[in-house]
Enzyme design. Structure first.
Site, short mmCIF file in Angstrom:
data_model
loop_
_atom_site.label_atom_id
_atom_site.label_comp_id
_atom_site.label_asym_id
_atom_site.label_seq_id
_atom_site.Cartn_x
_atom_site.Cartn_y
_atom_site.Cartn_z
N CYS A 45 0.86 -1.19 0.00
CA CYS A 45 0.00 0.00 0.00
C CYS A 45 0.89 1.23 0.00
O CYS A 45 2.07 1.15 -0.39
CB CYS A 45 -0.99 -0.03 1.16
SG CYS A 45 -0.25 0.01 2.80
N ARG A 71 -3.43 -0.52 5.47
CA ARG A 71 -4.02 -1.63 4.70
C ARG A 71 -3.12 -2.84 4.58
O ARG A 71 -3.55 -3.98 4.89
CB ARG A 71 -4.39 -1.13 3.28
CG ARG A 71 -5.54 -0.16 3.28
CD ARG A 71 -5.68 0.56 1.94
NE ARG A 71 -4.56 1.48 1.72
CZ ARG A 71 -4.41 2.23 0.64
NH1 ARG A 71 -5.29 2.13 -0.35
NH2 ARG A 71 -3.39 3.07 0.54
N ASP A 118 -8.27 3.88 1.00
CA ASP A 118 -7.23 4.33 1.93
C ASP A 118 -7.94 4.89 3.17
O ASP A 118 -8.62 5.92 3.08
CB ASP A 118 -6.39 5.41 1.24
CG ASP A 118 -5.31 5.96 2.14
OD1 ASP A 118 -5.32 5.66 3.36
OD2 ASP A 118 -4.45 6.70 1.63
P1 4NP Z 1 -1.85 2.84 3.99
O1 4NP Z 1 -2.47 4.23 4.51
O2 4NP Z 1 -1.29 3.12 2.61
O3 4NP Z 1 -3.02 1.93 3.96
O4 4NP Z 1 -0.78 2.43 4.99
C1 4NP Z 1 -1.70 5.40 4.56
C2 4NP Z 1 -0.84 5.61 5.62
C3 4NP Z 1 -0.10 6.77 5.71
C4 4NP Z 1 -0.21 7.72 4.69
C5 4NP Z 1 -1.07 7.50 3.63
C6 4NP Z 1 -1.81 6.34 3.56
N1 4NP Z 1 0.53 8.92 4.79
O5 4NP Z 1 0.34 9.80 3.91
O6 4NP Z 1 1.35 9.07 5.71
#
Ligand code: 4NP
Length: 152
Positions: free
Chosen positions: A8, A14, A122
């Site tokens: 991800c 995720r 997300d």
């Molecule tokens: P992930 O969610 O891709 O599902 O881990 C996110 C976690 C952090 C960030 C964006 C999406 N961020 O911009 O820090």
């Protein structure tokens, strides 16, 4: 050993859930499951508190995982690389150096909805309700993937 990588953006919301769920459904002597993020913000960090909490509620412990960034060597180290959404799918494709690399990259929800280009949403800026929804989607998709692998 079949090596499967869940990818991800941050590797804290995720893909740690996808990793934990799939590991819990496969024979770990036959399958190695890991996760990574295309972004670098959360290297070395625990999964997001909300992912840990939602997993705990379903008796799954993901608190020992630590964030890491996807790197080109992962194309050699894994057999299949599942992107949680189309943005990450495109980032991975742009990093691929060969057709062999590209063939390894799949959109994860194709396992449930082939060819429909559906993202795992997300949940980072959302509330716990969205984390519950993401957990439910990933639970269904990992069950389907585990069934497919066990009958392959
Ligand atoms: P992930 O969610 O891709 O599902 O881990 C996110 C976690 C952090 C960030 C964006 C999406 N961020 O911009 O820090």
């Amino acid at each position: 050993m079949v090596r499967i990588l869940m990818v991800c953006l941050g590797n804290i919301c995720r893909s740690p859930l996808a990793e934990g769920l799939l590991k819990s459904k496969l024979d770990n002597s036959k399958y190695f499951v890991d996760s990574a993020g295309t972004g670098s913000w959360h290297i070395g960090n625990q999964p997001d508190k909300r992912s840990i909490a939602v997993a705990n509620k379903h008796n799954l412990d993901i608190s020992n995982q630590r964030g890491r960034q996807f790197s080109e060597v992962d194309f050699n180290n894994f057999d299949v690389i599942y992107a949680m959404d189309i943005n990450n799918y495109e980032t991975l494709n742009a990093m691929a150096k060969s057709d062999k690399d590209k063939e390894k990259i799949k959109l994860f929800l194709d396992v449930l909805f082939p060819g429909e280009n559906i993202d795992v949403p997300d949940p980072y800026t959302g509330g716990i309700f969205l984390f519950e929804q993401v957990y439910g989607i990933l639970d269904k998709a990992t069950t389907e993937l585990a069934n497919q692998l066990n009958h392959a």
